[in-house]
Motif scaffolding. Structure first.
Motif, short mmCIF file in Angstrom:
data_model
loop_
_atom_site.label_atom_id
_atom_site.label_comp_id
_atom_site.label_asym_id
_atom_site.label_seq_id
_atom_site.Cartn_x
_atom_site.Cartn_y
_atom_site.Cartn_z
N VAL A 289 3.35 7.37 3.44
CA VAL A 289 4.32 6.54 3.28
C VAL A 289 3.08 5.10 3.31
CG1 VAL A 289 5.96 5.11 4.57
CG2 VAL A 289 6.19 7.50 4.44
N PRO A 290 2.87 4.21 2.46
CA PRO A 290 2.36 3.61 2.54
C PRO A 290 2.26 2.29 3.40
CG PRO A 290 3.92 2.89 0.64
CD PRO A 290 4.21 4.62 1.28
N PRO A 291 0.92 1.94 4.15
CA PRO A 291 1.48 1.61 5.59
C PRO A 291 2.03 -0.11 4.98
CG PRO A 291 -0.80 1.78 5.12
CD PRO A 291 -0.36 2.77 4.43
N GLY A 292 1.77 -0.47 4.45
CA GLY A 292 1.80 -2.45 4.39
C GLY A 292 2.71 -2.42 2.77
N ALA A 293 3.46 -1.69 2.24
CA ALA A 293 4.79 -1.31 1.47
C ALA A 293 5.53 -1.89 1.79
CB ALA A 293 4.93 -0.49 0.53
N LYS A 294 5.77 -3.25 2.82
CA LYS A 294 6.98 -3.90 3.29
C LYS A 294 6.75 -5.43 2.31
CE LYS A 294 6.67 -0.86 7.82
NZ LYS A 294 4.95 -0.65 7.57
N LEU A 295 8.22 -5.69 2.60
CA LEU A 295 8.34 -6.59 2.59
C LEU A 295 7.93 -8.38 3.66
CD1 LEU A 295 11.70 -7.33 -0.20
CD2 LEU A 295 9.30 -7.30 -0.33
N PRO B 145 9.02 1.47 -1.65
CA PRO B 145 8.11 0.92 -1.11
C PRO B 145 6.85 1.20 -2.00
CG PRO B 145 9.36 3.31 -0.23
CD PRO B 145 9.92 2.44 -1.18
N GLU B 146 7.61 1.96 -3.70
CA GLU B 146 6.24 1.90 -4.43
C GLU B 146 6.01 1.08 -5.17
OE1 GLU B 146 7.88 6.77 -5.62
OE2 GLU B 146 8.08 4.89 -6.39
N LEU B 147 7.25 0.58 -5.43
CA LEU B 147 7.51 -1.33 -6.40
C LEU B 147 6.60 -2.05 -5.25
CD1 LEU B 147 8.41 -2.41 -8.43
CD2 LEU B 147 10.91 -2.67 -8.07
N ILE B 148 6.99 -2.38 -4.38
CA ILE B 148 6.47 -3.16 -3.05
C ILE B 148 5.13 -2.92 -3.03
CG2 ILE B 148 6.66 -4.51 -1.28
CD1 ILE B 148 9.60 -3.38 -0.85
N SER B 149 4.39 -1.68 -3.36
CA SER B 149 2.90 -1.76 -3.09
C SER B 149 2.45 -1.95 -4.19
CB SER B 149 3.04 -0.20 -3.02
OG SER B 149 1.75 0.23 -2.80
N ILE B 150 2.99 -1.90 -5.50
CA ILE B 150 2.82 -2.31 -6.48
C ILE B 150 2.76 -3.15 -6.96
CG2 ILE B 150 3.58 -1.62 -9.60
CD1 ILE B 150 4.78 0.57 -9.11
N LEU B 151 3.50 -3.94 -6.75
CA LEU B 151 3.65 -5.64 -6.36
C LEU B 151 2.20 -6.15 -5.05
CD1 LEU B 151 7.23 -6.42 -6.48
CD2 LEU B 151 5.92 -6.76 -8.84
N GLN B 152 2.28 -5.68 -4.91
CA GLN B 152 1.28 -5.97 -3.86
C GLN B 152 -0.30 -5.77 -4.24
OE1 GLN B 152 2.31 -3.55 -0.22
NE2 GLN B 152 3.10 -5.73 0.73
N ASN B 153 -0.20 -4.67 -5.22
CA ASN B 153 -1.72 -3.78 -5.63
C ASN B 153 -1.80 -3.60 -6.30
OD1 ASN B 153 -3.45 -4.45 -3.07
ND2 ASN B 153 -2.13 -2.96 -2.21
N PRO B 154 -0.97 -4.00 -8.02
CA PRO B 154 -1.08 -3.74 -9.33
C PRO B 154 -2.40 -2.85 -9.79
CG PRO B 154 -1.49 -6.40 -9.69
CD PRO B 154 -1.37 -5.87 -7.90
N ASN B 155 -2.77 -1.45 -9.02
CA ASN B 155 -3.88 -0.87 -9.70
C ASN B 155 -3.57 0.05 -11.12
OD1 ASN B 155 -6.99 -0.38 -9.00
ND2 ASN B 155 -6.36 1.65 -7.92
#
Lengths: 291, 256
Positions: free
Chosen positions: A133-139, A199-209
């Motif tokens: 679970v990504p630690p930072g993937a929160k709005l 969380p996956e989508l939020i993480s992608i928006l944070q780090n579109p890798n």
């Protein structure tokens, strides 16, 4: 030795190229080392756009148990230069490239220690049977009523992205993007929140890798506020059509049709502008020349 | 490694060859700076070919240049979807005009024996490269839209990095193959530029825009010429068969 431009163009070209390439070689500097981060954060920033641990394949394979399936050396070499590994003809790499085509994993500029830390984390999660679970993937805040419209304004470029990134519409389309839709270099994002869990989508928006996006957005990341608004927009589209098939997209032919109509207009216009051109005179010349 | 070859070594080599040999040819043989007009041979197909081609290609090249020189302004302009659509449709129109033009010119060159007679090998190479380049460009505009925006964010940083002698390939490496082919084919066009008729773009006769029409006609009487014709002069290259026929009948032959 003196080079005469008018006499020795090849020698001059070679000399110029030598100067150019020596400048280029001098300018090539080592990439800046990133600040060390824990494996959970590194994985979130560098890997999570395409890989899960324990919750299924994304653009790339689920990495659950990968440390048991492959040796550490193999993993190190593969992570650093996947494409080169594939070109070498490694059977596992070939199989992976085939399975996940057309996605091609980019080379990762991670240090040996960072790769080891990530692999240790994958091994630990696998042993415990846990899911990453990504630690930072929160709005950054709770979504509000106006966020969908604000997200739509950001997506279509009506409002500029704070850090200077290009608007989403440049490469992506959305059911509500506009009369001619959005770009088609990247995928249709109407079903982004169906394809990716929250969380996956939020993480992608944070780090579109993703390969194409990471280079563009590395220097222009989305702000926390923009992520909330864009997420609200994708969430809205999921609610509108919850049964939509993820990734389904049809090409909209309005744009090429518009191009074809303007082309016909331009050709008609050309004929009108030059309607007095001398057809007859040349026809006579051509006819006479055929005596 | 092949990326370095195609996107670093090739562009610098192409640019150097283009600059050095363009200057060299101008100083050595300046009068060869011409498109070698073939209009005298035929004009109907040429109108739809040449006019459409030149408007199309000048518009398309200008669009690329604006994106390269003023990237931020282009992104600002595209900030309103209607403006983005207008810019993209205009760009596509130029691309389609160029495509119609180059296809028409290629067909004319391939089918007209008179034009084929004055076609060099380099002309064939140039036409093929242009045909590939314009087809790829139109394909990209239609299927990888909106190019005016992503060209600025993905391709311009790479082109600028080349210009600043600090090549950075990370922006273009992940781009689709078709776009990469468009870039590489441009470098090939740069290489052939100084050795082909493309150099005529450097000596555009702009004064023609203000010059009054010139009507060119053959001012001779065919029948009288036939009656007084001596033996035909030398035969023009490439039309030997018809010239032979005419010569046998004692008719005047079109000579250069």
């Amino acid at each position: 030795m003196r080079i005469h431009l008018t006499r020795q163009p090849i020698a001059l070209s070679l000399w110029l190229l030598t100067v150019l390439f020596s400048q280029v070689a001098r300018a090539q500097t080592a990439p800046l080392a990133a600040a060390p981060a824990g494996p959970a954060v590194s994985f979130e920033k560098r890997c999570y756009s395409c890989h899960n641990i324990g919750s299924g394949n994304k653009k790339g394979p689920d990495l659950n148990g990968v440390t048991d399936r492959r040796t550490r050396d193999w993993l190190h070499e593969y992570i650093e230069t996947p494409a080169a590994f594939y070109r070498k003809g490694d059977p596992t790499a070939v199989e992976l490239f085939k399975k996940f085509a057309p996605e091609v994993m980019p080379d990762q500029a991670l240090t040996t220690e960072e790769i080891d830390a990530i692999l240790n984390m994958i091994q630990a999660l696998t042993r415990k049977g846990e899911v990453y679970v990504p630690p930072g993937a929160k709005l950054a805040r709770v979504m509000g009523l106006t966020d969908v419209y604000a997200g739509w304004r950001l997506f279509t470029g009506r409002d500029k992205l704070q850090n200077g990134g290009a608007a989403c519409i440049s490469c992506h389309t959305l059911a509500s993007a506009g009369r001619l839709g959005g770009g088609t270099l990247g995928p249709d994002l109407t079903t982004a929140n169906i394809k990716y869990r929250n969380p996956e989508l939020i993480s992608i928006l944070q780090n579109p890798n993703f390969p194409t996006m990471s280079s563009v957005f590395a220097a222009h990341p989305l702000s926390d506020e923009e992520i909330v608004k864009l997420f609200a927009l994708f969430d809205h589209h999921r609610r509108q059509n919850p049964t939509a098939q993820a990734g389904a997209t049809t090409y909209d032919f309005k744009f090429p049709l518009l191009g074809a109509i303007t082309l016909i207009g331009a050709v008609v216009g050309m004929n009108w502008i030059w309607k007095n051109r001398h057809r007859g005179v040349r026809e006579e010349i051509v006819r006479r020349s055929r005596i | 490694m092949h990326n370095n070859l195609l996107y670093i070594i090739l562009p610098y080599t192409a640019f150097t060859v283009a600059v050095v040999f363009t200057i060299y040819r101008y100083r050595k043989d300046g009068f060869s700076y011409s498109s070698l007009s073939s209009q005298f041979l035929e004009s109907k197909e040429l109108f739809y070919g040449s006019v459409a081609w030149h408007f199309g290609v000048i518009g398309a090249l200008t669009g690329h240049a604006i994106g390269f020189l003023f990237p931020k302004s282009v992104l600002w302009f595209n900030g309103v979807p209607v403006r983005l659509y207008i810019l993209e449709t205009t760009g596509l129109l130029f691309g389609l005009l160029a495509l119609v033009g180059i296809v028409s010119l290629t067909v004319r060159r391939a089918t007209s024996s008179r034009v084929r007679a004055v076609t060099s090998k380099m002309d064939v190479v140039v036409v093929m490269l242009l045909l590939i380049q314009v087809s790829l460009g139109v394909y990209i505009a239609v299927f990888y839209r909106w190019g005016s925006s992503w060209f600025v964010t993905s391709a311009v940083p790479y082109l600028r990095s080349l210009w600043l002698l600090q090549p950075d390939l990370k922006m273009i490496e992940p781009l689709p193959l078709i776009i990469k082919l468009h870039i590489v084919n441009f470098y090939l066009l740069l290489i052939v530029f100084p050795f082909s008729r493309l150099v005529h773009m450097l000596v555009v006769p702009l004064q023609y825009l203000w010059r009054p029409y010139q009507i060119v006609i053959w001012n001779w009487n065919r029948r009288r010429a036939q009656a007084h014709a001596p033996q035909p002069a030398r035969q023009p290259a490439g039309v030997a068969s018809s010239a032979d026929e005419h010569a046998a009948e004692g008719r005047p032959v079109f000579t250069r």
